[in-house]
Enzyme design. Structure first.
Site, short mmCIF file in Angstrom:
data_model
loop_
_atom_site.label_atom_id
_atom_site.label_comp_id
_atom_site.label_asym_id
_atom_site.label_seq_id
_atom_site.Cartn_x
_atom_site.Cartn_y
_atom_site.Cartn_z
CG ASP A 1 -7.12 9.91 -24.78
OD1 ASP A 1 -6.13 9.15 -24.85
OD2 ASP A 1 -8.25 9.52 -24.45
CB THR B 1 -3.75 3.33 -22.35
OG1 THR B 1 -3.50 3.31 -23.76
CG2 THR B 1 -5.20 3.69 -22.10
CD GLU C 1 -4.75 4.94 0.36
OE1 GLU C 1 -4.48 4.93 1.55
OE2 GLU C 1 -5.90 4.79 -0.09
CE LYS D 1 -6.25 1.83 -26.17
NZ LYS D 1 -6.43 2.61 -24.92
CE1 TYR E 1 -4.26 0.63 -0.42
CE2 TYR E 1 -4.47 -1.27 1.00
CZ TYR E 1 -5.02 -0.38 0.10
OH TYR E 1 -6.32 -0.51 -0.28
NE ARG F 1 -5.72 -4.56 -20.32
CZ ARG F 1 -6.26 -4.21 -21.48
NH1 ARG F 1 -7.13 -3.23 -21.53
NH2 ARG F 1 -5.93 -4.84 -22.59
#
Ligand code: DSN
Length: 412
Positions: free
Chosen positions: A197, A223, A48, A226, A46, A232
């Site tokens: 984008d 992303t 954060e 691709k 974790y 991903r």
């Protein structure tokens, strides 16, 4: 792996992917190194917050790794600030909008049906609920028309202009868009921001084979899975310090909790891989293969969009008298995976669509050559014409993939 049910499904998916030709333009196969990083122990941590400012202890190594991922992203795209935490492209867009806009602000974008994305103002996406989206059309030739963009900018006076697309097969002149926005801003009451984008073309940008939107836009989202060929996930870049702070806040704590540190490690591996000459050569071959397949289909008399990037659209309604859904199914039956897609001025609903979108990023990673791409065009043509024997078509697909690497054996 003791879980027999999941193991079987994993093996079945490996077998499906090895057996078939993957032509979905948004898919790709990450290297073994990327996959190893993504299954690393970072997944148990974790973290954060951001490097040096975490809400948990034990983040020393994660801090170093995430910083390295950020530095590599910045170097790859020649950009001053990077946020590598977005879980996906949609999350990246959510945060970028939040950083630049107030709820209800107006955004000028290309509609999904013309090649945009769900998060570019589709009625079924958060984007259209949170902001007021208006759209610009493409020209009659299906290409971006700078005069239309200029006119719509002056008509709509948006707070944000959005470029970057999911099914647009041509090069994009980001420099010209920047000039139009600068000219508009010189006399506008409220300046318009510029966001790109680049999810689909990020690999082409990384390889230096098209204009880099980071040189022109206020913020760039992407992303990483691709054409970029990473895990991903999502990414946000900017050269503006004021926006970088707002973007970081919009990702965490505003819209996401704990970052996926294992995926951030996979992104770091991919950013380094993509900076190598081998990646540039790969990406050039993706462009060449896409063009070879598209040109061959046109030689056979098909109606295609043409291409200047990693994808093209085949108008299956005009070419074969069938809709995109049927074409997608026919190709699926012979182990060619692609997706139905609306084409410019489509008369059919999206569930049917008149076109199919093809891209060569994944196939080229496995070893597709230009000769293979031409042969694939002939197989697609024969399958959609509906006269060839299905078993013979499957054998032709098998003969091609037998020369390629398997999907789990890919080095960078
Ligand atoms: N679903 C992606 C594509 O196929 O283009 C976009 O997010």
């Amino acid at each position: 792996m003791k879980d027999e049910a999941i193991k079987q499904l994993m093996n079945r998916e490996v077998e499906r992917q090895n057996r078939g030709i993957e032509l979905i333009a948004s898919e790709n196969y990450p290297s073994k190194d990327v996959r190893e990083a993504c299954s690393s122990i970072f997944m148990a941590k974790y973290a954060e917050g951001y490097p040096g400012k975490r809400y948990y202890g034990g983040c020393e190594t994660v801090d170093e790794m995430e910083t390295l991922s950020i530095e590599r992203a910045k170097a790859l795209f020649r950009c001053r600030y990077a946020n590598v935490q977005p879980h996906s492209g949609s999350q990246a867009n959510f945060a970028a909008y939040r950083a630049m806009l107030n709820p209800g602000d107006k955004v000028l974008s290309l509609a999904l049906n013309d090649g945009g994305h769900l998060t570019h103002g589709s009625p079924v996406s958060f984007s259209s609920a949170d902001y007021t989206f208006v759209h610009y059309d493409l020209g009659n030739d299906g290409r971006l028309d700078l005069e239309i963009i200029k006119r719509r900018l002056h008509e709509e006076k948006p707070r944000l202009f959005l470029a970057g697309y999911s099914a647009y097969p041509f090069a994009i002149d980001f420099a010209a868009m920047r000039k139009i926005i600068d000219d508009y801003n010189a006399q506008a009451e409220t300046p318009c921001l510029f966001m790109v984008d680049m999810a689909h073309i990020a690999g082409i940008v990384a390889a230096g084979l098209c204009q880099n939107p980071c040189d022109y836009a206020d913020a760039v989202t992407s992303t990483t899975h691709k054409t970029l060929r990473g895990p991903r996930g999502g990414l946000i870049l900017t050269n503006r310090e004021d926006l970088a702070k707002k973007i970081n806040f919009a990702v965490f704590p505003y819209s996401q909790g704990g970052p996926l540190e294992h995926i951030i490690a996979g992104k770091a591996v991919c950013f380094l891989e993509d900076s190598k000459p081998e990646f540039r050569a790969y990406m050039q071959l993706v462009l060449d293969n896409t063009k070879a397949c598209c040109d061959e289909l046109m030689k056979l008399g098909c109606v295609c969009s043409g291409t200047e990037n990693h994808l093209f659209l085949l108008d299956v309604l005009s070419s074969f008298g069938i809709n995109g859904k049927e074409a997608q199914e026919r190709l699926g039956e012979i182990d060619i995976t692609a997706n139905k897609n609306m084409i410019h001025g489509d008369t059919l609903p999206p569930q049917q669509a008149s076109g199919v979108r093809f891209g060569f990023a994944a196939a080229t990673t496995r070893g597709c050559t230009k000769e293979d791409a031409k042969e694939i065009a002939h197989i697609i043509y024969d399958a959609l014409k509906g006269e060839a024997d299905k078993q013979k078509l499957i054998s032709r697909v098998q003969s091609i993939v037998s020369r390629w690497k398997n999907v789990l054996e890919l080095e960078a």
